[in-house]
Design a protein around this motif. Structure first.
Motif, PDB file in Angstrom:
ATOM      1  N   GLU A 665      28.358   3.732  22.831  1.00  0.00           N
ATOM      2  CA  GLU A 665      27.957   4.946  22.115  1.00  0.00           C
ATOM      3  C   GLU A 665      27.061   4.616  20.933  1.00  0.00           C
ATOM      4  OE1 GLU A 665      29.886   9.191  20.737  1.00  0.00           O
ATOM      5  OE2 GLU A 665      31.215   7.488  21.130  1.00  0.00           O
ATOM      6  N   SER A 666      27.392   3.550  20.203  1.00  0.00           N
ATOM      7  CA  SER A 666      26.552   3.161  19.062  1.00  0.00           C
ATOM      8  C   SER A 666      25.182   2.693  19.534  1.00  0.00           C
ATOM      9  CB  SER A 666      27.241   2.062  18.244  1.00  0.00           C
ATOM     10  OG  SER A 666      27.335   0.848  18.978  1.00  0.00           O
ATOM     11  N   ILE A 667      25.127   2.047  20.702  1.00  0.00           N
ATOM     12  CA  ILE A 667      23.839   1.600  21.243  1.00  0.00           C
ATOM     13  C   ILE A 667      22.992   2.794  21.676  1.00  0.00           C
ATOM     14  CG2 ILE A 667      22.730   0.335  23.126  1.00  0.00           C
ATOM     15  CD1 ILE A 667      25.144  -1.579  23.099  1.00  0.00           C
ATOM     16  N   MET A 668      23.617   3.749  22.370  1.00  0.00           N
ATOM     17  CA  MET A 668      22.866   4.893  22.892  1.00  0.00           C
ATOM     18  C   MET A 668      22.431   5.855  21.796  1.00  0.00           C
ATOM     19  SD  MET A 668      24.903   5.739  26.449  1.00  0.00           S
ATOM     20  CE  MET A 668      23.820   7.126  26.832  1.00  0.00           C
ATOM     21  N   THR A 669      23.173   5.929  20.707  1.00  0.00           N
ATOM     22  CA  THR A 669      22.831   6.884  19.644  1.00  0.00           C
ATOM     23  C   THR A 669      21.928   6.289  18.577  1.00  0.00           C
ATOM     24  OG1 THR A 669      24.901   6.320  18.521  1.00  0.00           O
ATOM     25  CG2 THR A 669      24.913   8.258  19.945  1.00  0.00           C
ATOM     26  N   ALA A 670      21.716   4.975  18.596  1.00  0.00           N
ATOM     27  CA  ALA A 670      20.855   4.369  17.569  1.00  0.00           C
ATOM     28  C   ALA A 670      19.721   3.553  18.196  1.00  0.00           C
ATOM     29  CB  ALA A 670      21.698   3.555  16.596  1.00  0.00           C
ATOM     30  N   PRO A 671      19.961   2.331  18.692  1.00  0.00           N
ATOM     31  CA  PRO A 671      18.839   1.546  19.239  1.00  0.00           C
ATOM     32  C   PRO A 671      18.082   2.244  20.368  1.00  0.00           C
ATOM     33  CG  PRO A 671      20.761   0.146  18.921  1.00  0.00           C
ATOM     34  CD  PRO A 671      21.223   1.548  18.689  1.00  0.00           C
ATOM     35  N   LEU A 672      18.811   2.929  21.258  1.00  0.00           N
ATOM     36  CA  LEU A 672      18.124   3.621  22.350  1.00  0.00           C
ATOM     37  C   LEU A 672      17.194   4.702  21.808  1.00  0.00           C
ATOM     38  CD1 LEU A 672      19.711   4.844  25.681  1.00  0.00           C
ATOM     39  CD2 LEU A 672      18.093   6.271  24.448  1.00  0.00           C
ATOM     40  N   VAL A 673      17.673   5.450  20.825  1.00  0.00           N
ATOM     41  CA  VAL A 673      16.860   6.522  20.240  1.00  0.00           C
ATOM     42  C   VAL A 673      15.622   5.935  19.563  1.00  0.00           C
ATOM     43  CG1 VAL A 673      16.812   8.337  18.498  1.00  0.00           C
ATOM     44  CG2 VAL A 673      18.808   8.092  19.980  1.00  0.00           C
ATOM     45  N   VAL A 674      15.800   4.823  18.841  1.00  0.00           N
ATOM     46  CA  VAL A 674      14.662   4.179  18.173  1.00  0.00           C
ATOM     47  C   VAL A 674      13.660   3.669  19.204  1.00  0.00           C
ATOM     48  CG1 VAL A 674      13.968   2.230  16.726  1.00  0.00           C
ATOM     49  CG2 VAL A 674      15.973   3.580  16.112  1.00  0.00           C
ATOM     50  N   ALA A 675      14.159   3.065  20.283  1.00  0.00           N
ATOM     51  CA  ALA A 675      13.268   2.578  21.334  1.00  0.00           C
ATOM     52  C   ALA A 675      12.489   3.732  21.961  1.00  0.00           C
ATOM     53  CB  ALA A 675      14.074   1.839  22.407  1.00  0.00           C
ATOM     54  N   GLN A 676      13.152   4.870  22.137  1.00  0.00           N
ATOM     55  CA  GLN A 676      12.456   6.039  22.694  1.00  0.00           C
ATOM     56  C   GLN A 676      11.377   6.540  21.739  1.00  0.00           C
ATOM     57  OE1 GLN A 676      12.752   9.516  21.626  1.00  0.00           O
ATOM     58  NE2 GLN A 676      11.543  10.334  23.321  1.00  0.00           N
ATOM     59  N   MET A 677      11.662   6.503  20.434  1.00  0.00           N
ATOM     60  CA  MET A 677      10.659   6.916  19.448  1.00  0.00           C
ATOM     61  C   MET A 677       9.442   6.000  19.495  1.00  0.00           C
ATOM     62  SD  MET A 677      13.441   7.688  16.430  1.00  0.00           S
ATOM     63  CE  MET A 677      12.296   7.514  15.067  1.00  0.00           C
ATOM     64  N   ILE A 678       9.683   4.698  19.607  1.00  0.00           N
ATOM     65  CA  ILE A 678       8.575   3.740  19.718  1.00  0.00           C
ATOM     66  C   ILE A 678       7.783   4.019  20.986  1.00  0.00           C
ATOM     67  CG2 ILE A 678       8.010   1.299  20.082  1.00  0.00           C
ATOM     68  CD1 ILE A 678      10.542   0.654  18.388  1.00  0.00           C
ATOM     69  N   ASN A 679       8.502   4.168  22.077  1.00  0.00           N
ATOM     70  CA  ASN A 679       7.848   4.363  23.364  1.00  0.00           C
ATOM     71  C   ASN A 679       6.990   5.618  23.392  1.00  0.00           C
ATOM     72  OD1 ASN A 679       8.382   6.046  26.140  1.00  0.00           O
ATOM     73  ND2 ASN A 679       7.884   3.915  26.566  1.00  0.00           N
ATOM     74  N   ILE A 680       7.519   6.736  22.887  1.00  0.00           N
ATOM     75  CA  ILE A 680       6.768   7.984  22.973  1.00  0.00           C
ATOM     76  C   ILE A 680       5.605   7.996  21.988  1.00  0.00           C
ATOM     77  CG2 ILE A 680       8.020   9.414  21.295  1.00  0.00           C
ATOM     78  CD1 ILE A 680       7.002  10.436  24.879  1.00  0.00           C
ATOM     79  N   GLN A 681       5.728   7.269  20.865  1.00  0.00           N
ATOM     80  CA  GLN A 681       4.580   7.164  19.961  1.00  0.00           C
ATOM     81  C   GLN A 681       3.428   6.435  20.642  1.00  0.00           C
ATOM     82  OE1 GLN A 681       4.346   4.456  16.458  1.00  0.00           O
ATOM     83  NE2 GLN A 681       4.104   6.321  15.274  1.00  0.00           N
ATOM     84  N   TYR A 682       3.740   5.347  21.336  1.00  0.00           N
ATOM     85  CA  TYR A 682       2.698   4.635  22.074  1.00  0.00           C
ATOM     86  C   TYR A 682       2.141   5.513  23.194  1.00  0.00           C
ATOM     87  CZ  TYR A 682       2.999   0.008  19.903  1.00  0.00           C
ATOM     88  OH  TYR A 682       2.905  -1.046  19.032  1.00  0.00           O
ATOM     89  N   TYR A 683       3.023   6.252  23.873  1.00  0.00           N
ATOM     90  CA  TYR A 683       2.584   7.130  24.961  1.00  0.00           C
ATOM     91  C   TYR A 683       1.582   8.169  24.445  1.00  0.00           C
ATOM     92  CZ  TYR A 683       2.807  10.638  28.682  1.00  0.00           C
ATOM     93  OH  TYR A 683       2.476  11.544  29.657  1.00  0.00           O
ATOM     94  N   LEU A 684       1.991   8.919  23.420  1.00  0.00           N
ATOM     95  CA  LEU A 684       1.142   9.993  22.913  1.00  0.00           C
ATOM     96  C   LEU A 684      -0.140   9.450  22.295  1.00  0.00           C
ATOM     97  CD1 LEU A 684       3.889  12.269  21.297  1.00  0.00           C
ATOM     98  CD2 LEU A 684       2.593  12.746  23.389  1.00  0.00           C
ATOM     99  N   SER A 685      -0.051   8.329  21.574  1.00  0.00           N
ATOM    100  CA  SER A 685      -1.243   7.739  20.959  1.00  0.00           C
ATOM    101  C   SER A 685      -2.246   7.307  22.016  1.00  0.00           C
ATOM    102  CB  SER A 685      -0.860   6.533  20.098  1.00  0.00           C
ATOM    103  OG  SER A 685      -0.068   6.914  18.995  1.00  0.00           O
ATOM    104  N   THR A 686      -1.751   6.972  23.220  1.00  0.00           N
ATOM    105  CA  THR A 686      -2.631   6.513  24.289  1.00  0.00           C
ATOM    106  C   THR A 686      -3.251   7.673  25.053  1.00  0.00           C
ATOM    107  OG1 THR A 686      -1.287   4.514  24.546  1.00  0.00           O
ATOM    108  CG2 THR A 686      -2.779   5.062  26.346  1.00  0.00           C
ATOM    109  N   VAL A 687      -2.444   8.670  25.423  1.00  0.00           N
ATOM    110  CA  VAL A 687      -2.974   9.753  26.262  1.00  0.00           C
ATOM    111  C   VAL A 687      -3.874  10.704  25.478  1.00  0.00           C
ATOM    112  CG1 VAL A 687      -1.059   9.643  27.881  1.00  0.00           C
ATOM    113  CG2 VAL A 687      -0.928  11.225  25.963  1.00  0.00           C
ATOM    114  N   ASP A 688      -3.661  10.835  24.164  1.00  0.00           N
ATOM    115  CA  ASP A 688      -4.524  11.697  23.347  1.00  0.00           C
ATOM    116  C   ASP A 688      -4.588  11.126  21.937  1.00  0.00           C
ATOM    117  OD1 ASP A 688      -5.968  13.631  22.038  1.00  0.00           O
ATOM    118  OD2 ASP A 688      -4.904  15.320  22.926  1.00  0.00           O
ATOM    119  N   ASN A 689      -5.454  10.142  21.765  1.00  0.00           N
ATOM    120  CA  ASN A 689      -5.514   9.451  20.483  1.00  0.00           C
ATOM    121  C   ASN A 689      -6.075  10.324  19.380  1.00  0.00           C
ATOM    122  OD1 ASN A 689      -6.957   7.202  18.531  1.00  0.00           O
ATOM    123  ND2 ASN A 689      -5.062   6.466  19.484  1.00  0.00           N
TER     124      ASN A 689
END
Length: 806
Positions: A665-689
């Motif tokens: 639960e601690s992994i899914m509510t913290a590191p996973l969320v942070v990893a998703q934030m990193i991932n989607i920032q790279y995604y959005l920055s790439t598809v529409d910079n």
């Protein structure tokens, strides 16, 4: 329009709260961390959100169809992927919640669209200069007088700005004098004057999305120091809208006709109808693109044999940050010797507010979503301490003096006459010999300031605090038995020059700061005798011959420094000596691998990693987390020996040691969320910079210490520069968790934000059953689809992703 106040009945605070829901916080450059700029839409289906933002702000949520065609022709997407993507396509993804959508949802845009005006641009130009003047307290040499709030300061000073009068606009001073002095009242009054009768929050949302970067930063400021920052900003925007549109409205409309008064939200039914009327082929292609990568990862992990993963006793255990840049180093190091590696968030569970030696400022070394409760101060009883602090103070004063002289008319001439030649030599060295200059500067700095040994003052941590934090740390890592003689806690940092986005390359788990101090704090506490006794009482016995040491991996140069080696005995020193030799070999291999992805200069010397870090003209010192794609939560034995190409966040987890599910639960509510934030920032920055990134570094200008603008002035940039996205493949995060489905579902059911990420397809979540190693993909809480291994392998040989990766 009339200056008489009529009565509009609405709760302005409630409307403001709804309006700003579409924005996320934009952290300042000093602690720049990845965020999902579209976090306010995570409770909406991903495809519908991409449709929505296209209508709301003209942004794109997918790559061009031509790019997908290119990927198909290269084999990166195949017919099996497309078949599954079409089967998954959801044409009924409409949420019951209101959607921020309108063709022209405020007056200024209405006039621009229907009467070929340029009001939105004019408003933006006006407010940007005030925003920059008010919030820039570091770069600007002349500070704007600050009253109690942004709005009060604006009202006080705008009457001296003649730009509106020079445009031939009259009566705006009278409007200013008639306007309430409180920003909430002023905003309500201005909405009344403009004639907005309904859909207030949508009207304000449109204003916020016309400068989403500034809006997001003001939302951050509002959470920190200025509670009414967004209301102040909107009141100023509507003031300019009222003044600039008044003559245009008078020209085209009578005062009784207000076709803009009912602008705002288009009905949910109409939006859903638009969404469902045609297949969004870009969405299907994107899904197929991600399915192909999913299949490749599943094929690599499917050969796992738990019986072969026998627990062995390594000479040294190393705990790295889950950062994807650590994955290649971990793999190479394990191949060289009897080493076991683990993955854990880089602040190692010890959140703190840290004050460096001799510094008056404190920084938060923890994820930005965490508020540290403990203060830690660096101390030194070294004789070099006073000379270090004095030298640092003198250097800071010299830099400040130079900056002041450069900004002074008389001083600037004197500065050029006195130091012009030396400046030219320095500029030449920085340009052509950055590595030599960097090494020389380091030596001079060491001679002047020295390098005193540091100790951390942890007085605010009680013994109980230390024991509990250490216990959670070791359990979270999965290191609770069979301790090696040496355990290394390795944080990481970057090393770059002239890079406003330097914090984005440091440790996100440490708030965009280096992770070495966090590692040193954790190691020092784990070495305390009383802490170890407390851990033994709780069932974790650390042998007396085990020592914890801190280290720091510099990702730009791929070097590792191990701290406090004076604490080790002779046996441990032999292990450290061999580890250092193996680290050199492993890091050399990683350097060669990384260099293949970096653009190379014709001047060979500038391609050296240290040169790249010292070169003030280098726009790509390292690639950071570009190409990140997966987050794997499992024992290291699952991924050991597998080449994940530096694309995966690896978090150690053994479900058999977590019967309650608390660690997961601690992994899914913290590191996973942070990893998703990193991932989607790279995604959005790439598809529409242009909307979600920051363009080319070549045109960047720093605004204060908090943001980037393009050219002389623009909206604050939300995401990453083009140079940081080299080779990135935009795809939603693939999450693989080796745990029973029931355990994962139980956690999803308790955390709505997590379940939203899954059911609305912001991430792709897989469970790997720990009994039979079957993979299932989550559709929603309790809704899983078993992945058929035969189907996954049917096109493996011909269309494997590994055959086509760049």
């Amino acid at each position: 329009m009339t200056n008489q106040i009529t009565s509009i009945r609405f709760d302005i605070e409630a409307e403001l709260a709804k309006a700003q829901a579409c924005l996320n916080y934009l952290w300042p450059l000093t602690s720049f961390v990845a965020v999902n700029s579209l976090k306010g839409f995570e409770d909406v289906d991903f495809d519908l959100t991409m449709h929505n933002i296209n209508e709301l702000m003209g942004a794109q949520g997918y790559m061009d169809l031509a790019k997908y065609r290119e990927l198909f022709e290269s084999g990166r997407i195949n017919s099996c992927d497309l078949k599954e993507a079409f089967e998954n396509y959801n044409k009924s993804a409409c949420s019951q919640d209101p959607i921020f959508k309108s063709d022209s949802s405020n007056l200024s845009e209405f006039l621009d669209v229907n009467h070929q005006q340029n009001v939105v641009t004019d408003i933006n130009q006006q407010v940007i200069k005030w925003l920059g003047a008010y919030f820039d307290n570091t770069q600007a040499r002349w500070s704007m007088p600050r009253l109690n709030s942004f709005f009060e300061s604006f009202v006080r000073l705008v009457r001296y700005d003649k730009s509106l009068s020079l445009r031939g606009l009259n009566g705006w001073i009278a409007v200013l004098d008639s306007m309430p002095t409180d920003s909430k009242q002023a905003l309500t009054w201005l909405l009344d004057q403009i004639g907005v009768d309904e859909n207030i929050s949508c009207y304000l949302t449109k204003h916020l999305t016309q400068l989403p970067g500034w809006g997001s930063y003001l939302k951050y400021i509002q959470s920190q120091a200025e509670p009414g920052a967004l209301c102040d900003y909107l009141a100023i925007r509507l003031f300019y809208e009222f003044i600039l549109t008044k003559p245009i409205v008078k020209k085209f409309y009578n005062l009784e006709s207000k076709p803009w008064s009912k602008l705002g939200i288009i009905s949910q039914t109409k939006l859903c109808q638009e969404f469902n009327d045609k297949v969004n082929y870009a969405s299907v292609w994107q899904d197929a693109y991600e399915i192909n990568y999913r299949n490749e990862i599943v094929q690599k992990l499917a050969n796992y044999d738990p019986d072969s993963a026998k627990e062995k006793q390594p000479q040294c255990q190393l705990v790295f940050c889950i950062d994807a840049r650590s994955e290649p180093l971990r793999r190479q190091l394990e191949l060289l010797g009897p080493y076991a590696t683990y993955g854990f968030a880089g602040f190692f569970g010890f959140a703190m507010r840290y004050k460096a030696l001799g510094s008056a400022l404190a920084i938060d070394l923890c994820p930005v979503l965490v508020s540290p409760q403990k203060n830690v101060t660096a101390l030194s009883d070294d004789k070099k301490q006073s000379s270090y602090i004095s030298a640092k103070t003198l250097m800071a004063m010299a830099i400040y003096l130079r900056k002041r002289l450069k900004s002074c008319l008389v001083g600037a001439f004197g500065l050029v006459d006195s130091f012009g030649l030396w400046y030219s030599l320095a500029l030449s060295s920085k340009t052509f010999f950055p590595k030599a200059l960097g090494q020389t500067s380091k030596k001079i700095n060491y001679k002047l300031a020295g390098k005193p040994s540091l100790k951390l003052d942890v007085a605010e941590f009680s013994l109980t605090d230390k024991i509990n934090l250490a216990l959670n740390n070791l359990k979270g890592i999965g290191l609770t038995r069979n301790f090696a003689k040496v355990v290394i806690l390795c944080g990481h940092k970057s090393l770059t020059t002239n890079n406003p986005y330097a914090a984005a390359l440091d440790c996100g788990a440490c708030g965009g700061n280096p992770g070495g101090i966090s590692a040193r704090l954790a190691a020092s506490i784990l070495n305390e005798g009383q802490v170890r006794q407390g851990l033994a009482d709780k069932g974790i016995s650390i042998p007396a011959e085990t020592v914890f040491l801190a280290a720091e991996h510099t990702t730009t140069t791929d070097t590792v420094e191990i701290f406090d080696t004076d604490l080790v005995n002779d046996d441990q020193r032999k292990i450290i000596t061999q580890l250092n030799l193996d680290l050199v070999k492993a890091l050399d291999l990683v350097k060669k691998w990384r260099s293949q992805s970096l653009p190379q200069s014709v001047i060979k010397g500038l391609n050296d990693p240290l040169s790249r870090s010292c070169d003030w003209a280098q726009t790509i010192p390292e690639l950071g987390l570009a190409r990140n794609a997966a987050f794997i939560v499992a024992p290291r034995s699952l991924t050991e020996g597998i080449d994940l190409d530096g694309r995966a966040f690896l978090h150690t987890y053994d479900y058999s040691q977590d019967p309650s599910g608390a660690i997961l639960e601690s992994i899914m509510t913290a590191p996973l969320v942070v990893a998703q934030m990193i991932n989607i920032q790279y995604y959005l920055s790439t598809v529409d910079n242009s909307h979600f990134g920051s363009g080319s570094k070549v045109f960047h200008n720093v605004m204060g210490d908090f943001g980037i603008v393009q050219g002389g002035g623009s909206d604050l940039k939300l995401g990453l520069p083009l140079q940081s996205l080299l080779g990135h493949e935009p795809m939603r995060l693939l999450v693989v968790i080796r745990a029973p489905i029931e355990s994962i579902d139980a956690i999803l059911s308790r955390h709505e934000n997590l379940s939203n990420l899954v059911k609305n397809r912001w991430i792709r979540l897989l469970s790997m059953d720990p009994v039979d190693n079957t993979f299932s993909q989550a559709k929603d809480i309790g809704v899983w689809q078993v992945l058929n291994k035969q189907e996954l392998n049917s096109f493996k040989a011909k269309n494997s992703y590994s055959n086509f990766k760049s």
